[in-house]
Design a protein around this motif. Structure first.
Motif, PDB file in Angstrom:
ATOM      1  N   PHE A 251       0.850  -1.201   0.000  1.00 10.23           N
ATOM      2  CA  PHE A 251       0.000   0.000   0.000  1.00 10.23           C
ATOM      3  C   PHE A 251       0.883   1.246   0.000  1.00 10.23           C
ATOM      4  O   PHE A 251       1.803   1.369   0.816  1.00 10.23           O
ATOM      5  CB  PHE A 251      -0.882  -0.034   1.246  1.00 10.23           C
ATOM      6  N   CYS A 256      -3.033   7.256  -2.343  1.00 13.36           N
ATOM      7  CA  CYS A 256      -4.409   6.780  -2.145  1.00 13.36           C
ATOM      8  C   CYS A 256      -5.410   7.938  -2.133  1.00 13.36           C
ATOM      9  O   CYS A 256      -5.176   8.979  -1.523  1.00 13.36           O
ATOM     10  CB  CYS A 256      -4.477   6.022  -0.821  1.00 13.36           C
ATOM     11  N   ILE A 257      -6.549   7.754  -2.850  1.00 10.40           N
ATOM     12  CA  ILE A 257      -7.614   8.758  -2.851  1.00 10.40           C
ATOM     13  C   ILE A 257      -8.814   8.285  -2.007  1.00 10.40           C
ATOM     14  O   ILE A 257      -9.884   8.874  -2.061  1.00 10.40           O
ATOM     15  CB  ILE A 257      -8.053   9.089  -4.293  1.00 10.40           C
ATOM     16  N   HIS A 258      -8.633   7.182  -1.287  1.00 15.23           N
ATOM     17  CA  HIS A 258      -9.609   6.683  -0.305  1.00 15.23           C
ATOM     18  C   HIS A 258     -10.984   6.406  -0.932  1.00 15.23           C
ATOM     19  O   HIS A 258     -12.017   6.682  -0.344  1.00 15.23           O
ATOM     20  CB  HIS A 258      -9.717   7.668   0.871  1.00 15.23           C
ATOM     21  N   CYS A 259     -10.947   5.848  -2.149  1.00 22.99           N
ATOM     22  CA  CYS A 259     -12.207   5.584  -2.848  1.00 22.99           C
ATOM     23  C   CYS A 259     -12.917   4.343  -2.305  1.00 22.99           C
ATOM     24  O   CYS A 259     -14.107   4.162  -2.525  1.00 22.99           O
ATOM     25  CB  CYS A 259     -11.941   5.415  -4.336  1.00 22.99           C
ATOM     26  N   GLY A 260     -12.180   3.440  -1.659  1.00 25.00           N
ATOM     27  CA  GLY A 260     -12.809   2.263  -1.058  1.00 25.00           C
ATOM     28  C   GLY A 260     -12.959   1.074  -1.994  1.00 25.00           C
ATOM     29  O   GLY A 260     -13.505   0.039  -1.599  1.00 25.00           O
ATOM     30  N   LEU A 261     -12.479   1.195  -3.238  1.00 21.12           N
ATOM     31  CA  LEU A 261     -12.638   0.075  -4.177  1.00 21.12           C
ATOM     32  C   LEU A 261     -11.900  -1.179  -3.697  1.00 21.12           C
ATOM     33  O   LEU A 261     -12.396  -2.294  -3.829  1.00 21.12           O
ATOM     34  CB  LEU A 261     -12.085   0.464  -5.556  1.00 21.12           C
ATOM     35  N   CYS A 262     -10.725  -0.974  -3.126  1.00 20.41           N
ATOM     36  CA  CYS A 262      -9.962  -2.138  -2.641  1.00 20.41           C
ATOM     37  C   CYS A 262     -10.735  -2.846  -1.532  1.00 20.41           C
ATOM     38  O   CYS A 262     -10.806  -4.072  -1.489  1.00 20.41           O
ATOM     39  CB  CYS A 262      -8.582  -1.710  -2.152  1.00 20.41           C
ATOM     40  N   PHE A 273     -10.083   0.861   7.386  1.00 20.79           N
ATOM     41  CA  PHE A 273     -10.503   2.255   7.171  1.00 20.79           C
ATOM     42  C   PHE A 273     -10.931   2.828   8.515  1.00 20.79           C
ATOM     43  O   PHE A 273     -11.614   2.158   9.287  1.00 20.79           O
ATOM     44  CB  PHE A 273     -11.680   2.327   6.185  1.00 20.79           C
ATOM     45  N   ASN A 286      -8.231   5.314   4.325  1.00 17.54           N
ATOM     46  CA  ASN A 286      -7.622   3.983   4.216  1.00 17.54           C
ATOM     47  C   ASN A 286      -6.296   3.985   4.983  1.00 17.54           C
ATOM     48  O   ASN A 286      -5.361   4.702   4.623  1.00 17.54           O
ATOM     49  CB  ASN A 286      -7.370   3.657   2.730  1.00 17.54           C
ATOM     50  N   CYS A 304      -7.354  -0.902  -7.979  1.00 14.81           N
ATOM     51  CA  CYS A 304      -7.022   0.454  -7.528  1.00 14.81           C
ATOM     52  C   CYS A 304      -6.843   1.383  -8.731  1.00 14.81           C
ATOM     53  O   CYS A 304      -6.016   1.129  -9.601  1.00 14.81           O
ATOM     54  CB  CYS A 304      -5.751   0.444  -6.682  1.00 14.81           C
ATOM     55  N   PRO A 305      -7.608   2.475  -8.796  1.00 16.08           N
ATOM     56  CA  PRO A 305      -7.565   3.332  -9.997  1.00 16.08           C
ATOM     57  C   PRO A 305      -6.323   4.215 -10.071  1.00 16.08           C
ATOM     58  O   PRO A 305      -6.048   4.795 -11.127  1.00 16.08           O
ATOM     59  CB  PRO A 305      -8.833   4.200  -9.858  1.00 16.08           C
ATOM     60  N   VAL A 306      -5.583   4.324  -8.961  1.00 15.13           N
ATOM     61  CA  VAL A 306      -4.442   5.262  -8.968  1.00 15.13           C
ATOM     62  C   VAL A 306      -3.117   4.567  -8.610  1.00 15.13           C
ATOM     63  O   VAL A 306      -2.148   5.221  -8.219  1.00 15.13           O
ATOM     64  CB  VAL A 306      -4.703   6.445  -7.992  1.00 15.13           C
ATOM     65  N   ALA A 308      -2.261   2.890  -6.092  1.00 27.80           N
ATOM     66  CA  ALA A 308      -1.822   3.080  -4.703  1.00 27.80           C
ATOM     67  C   ALA A 308      -1.536   1.743  -4.017  1.00 27.80           C
ATOM     68  O   ALA A 308      -1.131   1.718  -2.862  1.00 27.80           O
ATOM     69  CB  ALA A 308      -2.887   3.842  -3.926  1.00 27.80           C
ATOM     70  N   ILE A 309      -1.789   0.639  -4.737  1.00 29.77           N
ATOM     71  CA  ILE A 309      -1.403  -0.682  -4.225  1.00 29.77           C
ATOM     72  C   ILE A 309      -0.646  -1.371  -5.354  1.00 29.77           C
ATOM     73  O   ILE A 309      -1.135  -1.442  -6.491  1.00 29.77           O
ATOM     74  CB  ILE A 309      -2.621  -1.559  -3.850  1.00 29.77           C
TER      75      ILE A 309
HETATM   76  S1  SF4 Z   1      -8.583   1.364  -4.306  1.00 29.80           S
HETATM   77 FE1  SF4 Z   1      -6.639   2.468  -4.221  1.00 29.80          FE
HETATM   78  S2  SF4 Z   1      -7.205   4.620  -4.071  1.00 29.80           S
HETATM   79 FE2  SF4 Z   1      -9.030   3.439  -3.562  1.00 29.80          FE
HETATM   80  S3  SF4 Z   1      -8.945   3.277  -1.298  1.00 29.80           S
HETATM   81 FE3  SF4 Z   1      -7.955   1.461  -2.141  1.00 29.80          FE
HETATM   82  S4  SF4 Z   1      -5.788   1.979  -2.212  1.00 29.80           S
HETATM   83 FE4  SF4 Z   1      -6.896   3.886  -1.991  1.00 29.80          FE
END
Ligand code: SF4
Ligand code: SF4
Length: 339
Positions: A251, A256-262, A273, A286, A304-306, A308-309
């Protein structure tokens, strides 16, 4: 027909692969056995013991060769392999991977350790110790770990030539996944070349371990109450670390933009979270991954769209230091069942 380099009293040359479901030991066994039969004029069988048949659980894969005069009428497990191939060094934590290994035989280990470190880690009495950093090669060549291990097996065996194994690989993977063949062949060749090899004589440091005793020491009359498996890697202990195939999600909080997709994708609820006040606003942030539950499926990496993982080799990190738990720790204490 080629000659086998060594034979047991039945005329067999035997290989045992200790692996984890998903690493491809079973298919590697089939490819190697087919190459022996169709290209080298040998008799061969290959079969595996899967346990619960779940990705991430221990697998033993066996290959038995004989020259044509010696028929193979045995389908039992390979207990005393001439070549023992260990796909994941962490298997040693929970399994007697060296059980049945005889002095002077050969071990191939997927590791970044030196042969001397590997010998001490596995407690090998004597023989040839071969180390290959297969997980790193596989990541770099974007291929599977098993093709790298097949490259190592080819070189160490002395009779399973690269040409026949690559040909057998093409037969198996080439038609279905032609685009992957280039990476597969590169991974195989690097596995063939990038070996650290050392021979150890018997200095009395370590003893042979009998196959039967360790494999069968829990039976119907002494098994734990309720059939609980008292080892990590099971749901009772809530520790899935042995299910990981030497890779972990890493991670990168700064991205991370904390979108919650993960969090919504992870099948094991590994992400933590927590609510925090950021710039005067209440936000859900996150905080990272609880690796105790992570089986390394890498779904979080792909969603993860950015970025960040990212995927990392587990041996490069200390997951105990990286593990994030809930502020209110709801975990069952590892090692204590039903507090
Ligand atoms: S999917 Fe990526 S950007 Fe979104 S909360 Fe998880 S680590 Fe962060
Ligand atoms: S790799 Fe990611 S999605 Fe898979 S179990 Fe671990 S944290 Fe969850």
């Amino acid at each position: 027909m080629v000659k086998l380099p060594e034979k047991n009293k039945y005329g067999f040359y035997e290989i045992r692969m200790e692996s984890i479901g998903g690493m491809g030991a079973n298919i590697a066994g089939k490819i190697i056995a087919e190459a022996g039969v169709f290209s080298l004029g040998l008799n061969a069988i290959s079969f595996s013991s899967y346990g619960s048949e779940k990705r991430g659980t221990p697998v033993k894969s066996f290959i038995r060769f004989s020259e044509t005069d010696d028929e193979i009428r045995v389908n039992s497990a390979v207990e005393n392999p001439h070549m023992l191939v260990i796909f994941h060094e962490n298997l040693k934590k929970t399994l007697a991977v060296l059980a049945g290994f005889k002095k002077g035989n050969t071990v191939i280990l997927n590791t970044d350790k030196s042969p001397s470190e590997a010998r001490d880690y596995l407690e090998i009495p004597s023989g040839k110790v071969v180390c290959v950093d297969a997980i790193r090669i596989a990541s770099e060549e974007k291929t599977k770990l098993n093709v790298v291990m097949m490259g190592a097996i080819s070189r160490v065996s002395g009779f399973l030539t690269p040409e026949v194994l690559i040909e057998a690989m093409k037969e198996t993977f080439g038609k279905k996944y032609p685009k992957l063949m280039e990476g597969n062949i590169k991974g195989f060749k690097r596995g063939y070349e990038a070996l650290k090899i050392q021979e150890f004589t018997d200095d009395g440091k370590y003893k042979e371990v009998a196959y039967e005793v360790l494999e069968r020491d829990v039976g119907y009359d002494n098994q734990p109450m309720g059939g609980v498996i008292l080892q990590i890697g099971n749901t009772a202990m809530k520790d899935l670390s042995t299910s990981r195939e030497a890779k972990i999600p890493v991670f990168l909080p700064e991205k991370c933009i904390h979108c919650g997709l993960c969090e919504s994708t992870c099948p094991d609820y590994c992400f933590v979270f927590e609510e925090e006040v950021v710039d005067g606003k209440q936000k859900v942030i996150n905080k990272g991954i609880n690796y105790q539950y992570c089986k390394g499926c890498m779904r979080c990496v792909s969603v993860c769209p950015v970025d960040a993982i990212v995927e990392g080799a587990e041996r490069d990190y200390n997951v105990d230091d990286m593990t994030v738990t809930l502020t209110m720790d709801h975990r069952i204490n590892p090692g204590v069942i039903n507090e």
